[in-house]
Design an enzyme around this catalytic site. Structure first.
Site, short mmCIF file in Angstrom:
data_model
loop_
_atom_site.label_atom_id
_atom_site.label_comp_id
_atom_site.label_asym_id
_atom_site.label_seq_id
_atom_site.Cartn_x
_atom_site.Cartn_y
_atom_site.Cartn_z
CG ASP A 1 -1.74 -1.25 1.35
OD1 ASP A 1 -2.34 -1.68 0.36
OD2 ASP A 1 -1.75 -1.83 2.46
CE LYS B 1 3.32 -2.54 -4.60
NZ LYS B 1 3.02 -2.30 -3.19
N GLY C 1 -3.98 -4.84 -4.88
CA GLY C 1 -4.58 -3.99 -5.91
C GLY C 1 -3.82 -2.69 -6.12
CG HIS C 2 -1.12 -1.62 -8.53
ND1 HIS C 2 -0.60 -1.71 -7.26
CD2 HIS C 2 -0.24 -2.24 -9.34
CE1 HIS C 2 0.55 -2.35 -7.31
NE2 HIS C 2 0.79 -2.69 -8.57
CD GLN D 1 0.86 -9.25 -2.14
OE1 GLN D 1 1.74 -9.63 -2.86
NE2 GLN D 1 -0.38 -9.68 -2.30
CB THR E 1 -6.92 -1.15 -3.84
OG1 THR E 1 -6.19 0.06 -3.69
CG2 THR E 1 -7.54 -1.19 -5.22
#
Length: 430
Positions: free
Chosen positions: A13, A16, A40-41, A224, A299
């Site tokens: 988190d 990225k 998630g992004h 991660q 996310t």
């Protein structure tokens, strides 16, 4: 030619998504090399939000080849749903711009069931997994019983492979008093999805070698963070894959000599989702304020993140383990308006000051952070695009971070917007 690996230097988190998207402009190929749809992004492009879990960030940028490497575990149903969602936002996804490694392993419904029932059985000692079957899928990979992406092209041998997998897992479900799965439960959905997925199946290591031969720039995108690595993280409160930079090679089939620049994404404070040690966690109004200003919600899961002061000990450890060339410092603007800031420079353990996080969980629980206090700044840094736009006390904070983690700041992000970025060193060497 320079190839860049992007890794998280904390507990994930770190932001990225924005940095990868920012780098995508100059990349020709974007490779996802580990994890699954448990991470998630969020990308914001021209005011439109794209939430990606399995698809590489390059998919929303035209003219890029996106690659899901062999180090990723793939839930085929989740992948198809994500593809449909992103297509619904006007993004083209075809076998020309998406390649999936034929030797990537699959996540099946039985893996999700096992993930949930085992967490339930742990009670208060639960790890805090996302329940998406990531761990059990990686266990099958190591146990040499996994169904791989390319297996979907061979329906004749698929039933026997599923039966072998079920022999192992049904025994566990039986022991926990849960319903067992039949071969048909897993086989039929796979056969239905196979025609939609098989056009994307490629020999990825070969594809990347060809890209390298053409002089194309390759961006490797991790999920991660380093402290969630199965070897180097805070075990057992970690993910089930290697999240460090070395995995970019193993998880894609491209040799380590082709990994030229390692960029560690680093938040200007520290956050963590789920259970596990967190030496600098703030359980007061300061921590609550960081979470509110930073919009610290996952996310994928929507879970609220735990917040704390910047931990230079952990980030320095990540710098060493990954071989980080430079960091991208994110969310600096969240610290605006604070009277004072603290940076953890070491830990006190049983009367001694140490400069690393012990691997033993009992010792991790006993460490007490040693803080250095710094003056905060009242001015806004949001949207700054040069060092000259930042308050002097803010620059001093950034410089101290560099000294303590023993790595330079290559990029500094001052808002979620793509262009609100201070570039010190171009990872691609341009």
């Amino acid at each position: 030619m320079t190839n860049v690996v992007v890794v998280g230097s904390q507990w994930g988190d770190e932001g990225k998504g924005k940095i990868v998207d920012w780098l995508c402009e100059r990349a020709d190929v974007v490779v996802r090399f580990q994890g699954g749809h448990n991470a998630g992004h969020t990308l914001v492009i021209d005011g439109v939000k794209y939430k990606l879990s399995l698809l590489p960030s390059g998919i929303v940028r035209g003219g890029k080849l996106s690659v899901i490497g062999n180090g990723v575990v793939i839930d085929p149903a989740a992948l198809l749903r994500e593809m449909d969602t992103i297509r619904g936002q006007g993004v083209e996804i075809t076998p020309d711009n998406l390649a999936i490694a034929e030797n990537a392993c699959l996540i099946l419904p039985i893996h999700q069931q096992l993930d949930n029932v085992r967490e339930e059985a742990l009670g208060n000692a639960k790890i805090g997994t996302t329940g998406r079957g990531i761990g059990p899928a990686y266990e099958d990979k190591v146990g040499r019983r996994a169904i791989r992406f390319g297996d979907l092209a061979d329906p004749e041998t698929l039933p026997a492979k599923i039966e072998k997998l079920l022999t192992h897992h049904n025994a566990i479900l039986r022991g926990l008093g849960k319903d067992e799965f039949s071969v048909e439960d897993l086989l039929n959905p796979l056969l239905e999805m196979a025609p939609k997925l098989m056009p994307y199946s490629k020999i990825v290591w070969q594809l990347l070698d060809e890209a390298k031969s053409k002089g194309q720039r390759i961006l490797f995108e991790g999920a991660q963070g380093t402290l969630l690595d199965i070897d180097h993280g805070t075990v057992p409160f970690v993910t089930s894959s290697n999240t460090v930079a070395g995995q970019a090679s193993a998880g894609s089939g491209m040799g380590p000599g082709s990994l030229n620049y390692i960029l560690g994404i680093t938040k200007a404070y520290t956050t963590r989702v789920g259970s596990g040690p967190f030496p600098t966690e703030l359980l007061d109004e300061v921590g609550k304020g960081l979470g509110e200003r930073g919009h610290e919600f996952g996310t994928v899961t929507g879970r609220q993140r735990r917040c704390g002061w910047f931990d230079a000990v952990l980030v320095r450890q990540a710098v060493k383990v990954n071989g980080i060339s430079g960091i991208a410092l994110t969310k600096l603007d969240v610290l605006d308006g604070m009277d004072e800031l603290k940076i953890c420079t070491g830990y006190e353990l049983d009367g001694k000051v140490i400069k690393h996080l012990p691997s033993n969980p009992a010792e991790q629980a006993r460490v007490v952070p040693v803080y250095e206090v710094m003056e905060g700044w009242k001015e806004s840094t949001e949207g700054a695009r040069s060092w000259g736009d930042l308050p002097a006390t803010c620059v001093k904070y950034v410089k101290r971070v560099e000294e303590l983690i023993e790595a330079p700041v290559a990029v500094c992000s001052t808002s979620p917007e793509r262009d609100d970025t201070i570039l010190v060193t171009d990872p691609f060497g341009g």
